[in-house]
Design a protein around this motif. Structure first.
Motif, PDB file in Angstrom:
ATOM      1  N   LEU A   1      27.417  18.109  39.275  1.00 49.63           N
ATOM      2  CA  LEU A   1      26.472  17.836  40.360  1.00 49.63           C
ATOM      3  C   LEU A   1      26.921  16.684  41.249  1.00 49.63           C
ATOM      4  O   LEU A   1      26.724  16.717  42.462  1.00 49.63           O
ATOM      5  N   VAL A   2      27.512  15.658  40.639  1.00 46.72           N
ATOM      6  CA  VAL A   2      27.957  14.507  41.422  1.00 46.72           C
ATOM      7  C   VAL A   2      28.966  14.934  42.489  1.00 46.72           C
ATOM      8  O   VAL A   2      28.917  14.474  43.629  1.00 46.72           O
ATOM      9  N   ILE A   3      29.877  15.828  42.116  1.00 42.42           N
ATOM     10  CA  ILE A   3      30.904  16.292  43.055  1.00 42.42           C
ATOM     11  C   ILE A   3      30.446  17.520  43.826  1.00 42.42           C
ATOM     12  O   ILE A   3      30.558  17.595  45.051  1.00 42.42           O
ATOM     13  N   GLY A   4      29.919  18.502  43.104  1.00 38.91           N
ATOM     14  CA  GLY A   4      29.613  19.793  43.714  1.00 38.91           C
ATOM     15  C   GLY A   4      28.364  19.832  44.554  1.00 38.91           C
ATOM     16  O   GLY A   4      28.200  20.741  45.380  1.00 38.91           O
ATOM     17  N   GLY A   5      27.456  18.874  44.353  1.00 37.18           N
ATOM     18  CA  GLY A   5      26.215  18.888  45.108  1.00 37.18           C
ATOM     19  C   GLY A   5      26.441  18.855  46.602  1.00 37.18           C
ATOM     20  O   GLY A   5      25.762  19.569  47.367  1.00 37.18           O
ATOM     21  N   GLU A   6      27.388  18.056  47.054  1.00 40.92           N
ATOM     22  CA  GLU A   6      27.654  17.946  48.484  1.00 40.92           C
ATOM     23  C   GLU A   6      28.339  19.185  49.045  1.00 40.92           C
ATOM     24  O   GLU A   6      28.183  19.514  50.221  1.00 40.92           O
ATOM     25  N   TYR A   7      29.097  19.882  48.207  1.00 41.71           N
ATOM     26  CA  TYR A   7      29.722  21.119  48.664  1.00 41.71           C
ATOM     27  C   TYR A   7      28.679  22.218  48.848  1.00 41.71           C
ATOM     28  O   TYR A   7      28.751  23.010  49.783  1.00 41.71           O
ATOM     29  N   SER A   8      27.705  22.276  47.939  1.00 45.83           N
ATOM     30  CA  SER A   8      26.690  23.328  48.025  1.00 45.83           C
ATOM     31  C   SER A   8      25.756  23.136  49.215  1.00 45.83           C
ATOM     32  O   SER A   8      25.231  24.100  49.769  1.00 45.83           O
ATOM     33  N   THR A   9      25.547  21.890  49.629  1.00 44.47           N
ATOM     34  CA  THR A   9      24.650  21.614  50.762  1.00 44.47           C
ATOM     35  C   THR A   9      25.396  21.458  52.083  1.00 44.47           C
ATOM     36  O   THR A   9      24.771  21.421  53.147  1.00 44.47           O
TER      37      THR A   9
ATOM     38  N   PHE B   1      36.205  14.748  33.287  1.00 46.72           N
ATOM     39  CA  PHE B   1      36.915  16.019  33.324  1.00 46.72           C
ATOM     40  C   PHE B   1      36.152  17.027  34.186  1.00 46.72           C
ATOM     41  O   PHE B   1      36.751  17.750  35.000  1.00 46.72           O
ATOM     42  N   ALA B   2      34.843  17.066  34.019  1.00 49.90           N
ATOM     43  CA  ALA B   2      34.010  17.977  34.811  1.00 49.90           C
ATOM     44  C   ALA B   2      34.104  17.649  36.295  1.00 49.90           C
ATOM     45  O   ALA B   2      34.134  18.551  37.142  1.00 49.90           O
ATOM     46  N   MET B   3      34.180  16.355  36.627  1.00 55.94           N
ATOM     47  CA  MET B   3      34.305  15.960  38.026  1.00 55.94           C
ATOM     48  C   MET B   3      35.639  16.415  38.602  1.00 55.94           C
ATOM     49  O   MET B   3      35.705  16.883  39.744  1.00 55.94           O
ATOM     50  N   GLY B   4      36.700  16.284  37.843  1.00 60.04           N
ATOM     51  CA  GLY B   4      38.005  16.714  38.318  1.00 60.04           C
ATOM     52  C   GLY B   4      38.063  18.205  38.566  1.00 60.04           C
ATOM     53  O   GLY B   4      38.569  18.661  39.600  1.00 60.04           O
ATOM     54  N   VAL B   5      37.539  18.978  37.627  1.00 59.01           N
ATOM     55  CA  VAL B   5      37.538  20.442  37.766  1.00 59.01           C
ATOM     56  C   VAL B   5      36.703  20.866  38.970  1.00 59.01           C
ATOM     57  O   VAL B   5      37.101  21.742  39.746  1.00 59.01           O
ATOM     58  N   THR B   6      35.547  20.239  39.149  1.00 53.84           N
ATOM     59  CA  THR B   6      34.673  20.591  40.268  1.00 53.84           C
ATOM     60  C   THR B   6      35.310  20.243  41.607  1.00 53.84           C
ATOM     61  O   THR B   6      35.141  20.967  42.587  1.00 53.84           O
ATOM     62  N   THR B   7      36.054  19.152  41.664  1.00 57.12           N
ATOM     63  CA  THR B   7      36.740  18.785  42.903  1.00 57.12           C
ATOM     64  C   THR B   7      37.787  19.834  43.258  1.00 57.12           C
ATOM     65  O   THR B   7      38.003  20.146  44.432  1.00 57.12           O
ATOM     66  N   MET B   8      38.434  20.393  42.244  1.00 53.59           N
ATOM     67  CA  MET B   8      39.416  21.442  42.501  1.00 53.59           C
ATOM     68  C   MET B   8      38.751  22.742  42.942  1.00 53.59           C
ATOM     69  O   MET B   8      39.222  23.411  43.864  1.00 53.59           O
ATOM     70  N   LEU B   9      37.649  23.100  42.306  1.00 61.55           N
ATOM     71  CA  LEU B   9      37.005  24.384  42.588  1.00 61.55           C
ATOM     72  C   LEU B   9      36.057  24.323  43.781  1.00 61.55           C
ATOM     73  O   LEU B   9      35.763  25.357  44.393  1.00 61.55           O
ATOM     74  N   ARG B  10      35.514  23.125  44.074  1.00 63.19           N
ATOM     75  CA  ARG B  10      34.648  22.900  45.233  1.00 63.19           C
ATOM     76  C   ARG B  10      33.377  23.750  45.222  1.00 63.19           C
ATOM     77  O   ARG B  10      32.811  24.057  46.268  1.00 63.19           O
ATOM     78  N   SER B  11      32.930  24.122  44.062  1.00 64.06           N
ATOM     79  CA  SER B  11      31.716  24.934  43.940  1.00 64.06           C
ATOM     80  C   SER B  11      31.020  24.603  42.629  1.00 64.06           C
ATOM     81  O   SER B  11      31.622  24.767  41.563  1.00 64.06           O
ATOM     82  N   PRO B  12      29.754  24.142  42.671  1.00 66.33           N
ATOM     83  CA  PRO B  12      29.063  23.836  41.417  1.00 66.33           C
ATOM     84  C   PRO B  12      28.830  25.064  40.546  1.00 66.33           C
ATOM     85  O   PRO B  12      28.954  25.003  39.325  1.00 66.33           O
ATOM     86  N   MET B  13      28.520  26.180  41.163  1.00 69.83           N
ATOM     87  CA  MET B  13      28.263  27.395  40.391  1.00 69.83           C
ATOM     88  C   MET B  13      29.532  27.888  39.704  1.00 69.83           C
ATOM     89  O   MET B  13      29.511  28.258  38.531  1.00 69.83           O
ATOM     90  N   LEU B  14      30.641  27.893  40.437  1.00 62.86           N
ATOM     91  CA  LEU B  14      31.902  28.336  39.849  1.00 62.86           C
ATOM     92  C   LEU B  14      32.356  27.375  38.757  1.00 62.86           C
ATOM     93  O   LEU B  14      32.840  27.805  37.695  1.00 62.86           O
ATOM     94  N   SER B  15      32.174  26.084  38.990  1.00 66.72           N
ATOM     95  CA  SER B  15      32.571  25.078  37.995  1.00 66.72           C
ATOM     96  C   SER B  15      31.774  25.226  36.708  1.00 66.72           C
ATOM     97  O   SER B  15      32.331  25.215  35.613  1.00 66.72           O
ATOM     98  N   LEU B  16      30.453  25.369  36.844  1.00 70.66           N
ATOM     99  CA  LEU B  16      29.608  25.552  35.656  1.00 70.66           C
ATOM    100  C   LEU B  16      29.921  26.884  34.980  1.00 70.66           C
ATOM    101  O   LEU B  16      29.879  26.986  33.745  1.00 70.66           O
TER     102      LEU B  16
END
Length: 255
Positions: free
Chosen positions: A81-89, A165-180
């Protein structure tokens, strides 16, 4: 050029103003402590039925962390959420416009979230330990016993690293849904299943969660070719790789 202090302050404001991120930290604490205490109470109630081999290898400290398996999932959600929240909005565009130095922006996000995860992890690990020992009664251990303080302190570090680790993966994928959709099945199912398969176990023991979890063992178990700190080091390498990958993606791709 935005100053590092201003960026840190901005990221701190973002995190504490979003209720979902705060509640994930609360959930991580509550679930880990509650499940650990419940399992410890169950162990005490069924101790008479336990096989002699299990009694001989009983790890009172690790038993307190039985809820870590579920608690870490809440921290994964927090990191996402910390990383992906801004991508989703779509707010990531505004953030990059305000802070064009992408490395500074990512570092600030990671620093703020890591500090919160570290505090949450340490409070959770020590609380879970003392609650678990209270339920274990005569089978309880203390921080003065060999390996116990390392296990408790390491549990807090484990929770911090899983968040990073979750933050790094989410930064690469740029999507909270895909990351989760990738992280949750991996840690909740795939890693555990492969760790139980004899041939696949040789590979699974180097997964971040499997290697990092060794730090929470006060009584050595298993035949892994590394010790508690070695396992945490392997987990840290996964984190470094994930964050480095995230930085490269953030630097090269448009929002």
């Amino acid at each position: 050029m935005a100053s590092a202090t201003a960026v840190l302050r901005s990221e701190w404001t973002k995190v504490r103003s979003v209720r979902s991120t705060v509640w994930t930290l609360v959930t991580a604490f509550a679930v880990t402590v509650a499940v650990g205490g419940g399992i410890s109470a169950l162990v005490t109630a069924t101790w008479g039925d336990a096989p002699p081999a299990d009694r001989a290898m009983f790890d009172a400290a690790q038993t307190s962390f039985s809820g870590m398996f579920l608690g870490q999932l809440a921290l994964i959600v927090f990191g996402v959420l910390v990383i992906g929240g801004e991508y989703s909005t779509g707010m990531i565009r505004s953030s990059l416009a305000a802070v064009p130095q992408r490395g500074v922006l990512l570092a600030a996000k990671v620093a703020v979230a890591t500090a919160l995860a570290l505090v949450t992890g340490m409070v959770t690990s020590f609380t879970a330990f003392f609650v678990g020992q209270a339920f274990l009664g005569q089978r309880a251990t203390t921080l003065a016993e060999e390996g116990v303080l390392r296990a408790v302190f390491g549990a807090g570090l484990y929770m911090t690293l899983i968040t990073m680790f979750a933050m790094g993966v989410t930064t690469m994928l740029r999507s909270p849904m895909l990351s989760l959709g990738i992280l949750m099945p991996f840690f909740f199912l795939v890693s555990s299943i492969l760790a139980a398969v004899p041939k696949a176990k040789e590979v699974a023991q180097y997964f971040p969660d499997q290697a990092g979890a060794r730090i929470m063992q006060a009584v050595p178990m298993g035949d892994a070719p590394y010790g508690p700190w070695g396992g945490l080091g392997i987990m840290a390498l996964w984190v470094v790789a994930a964050l480095a990958g995230g930085y490269l993606v953030l630097k090269k791709r448009d929002a």
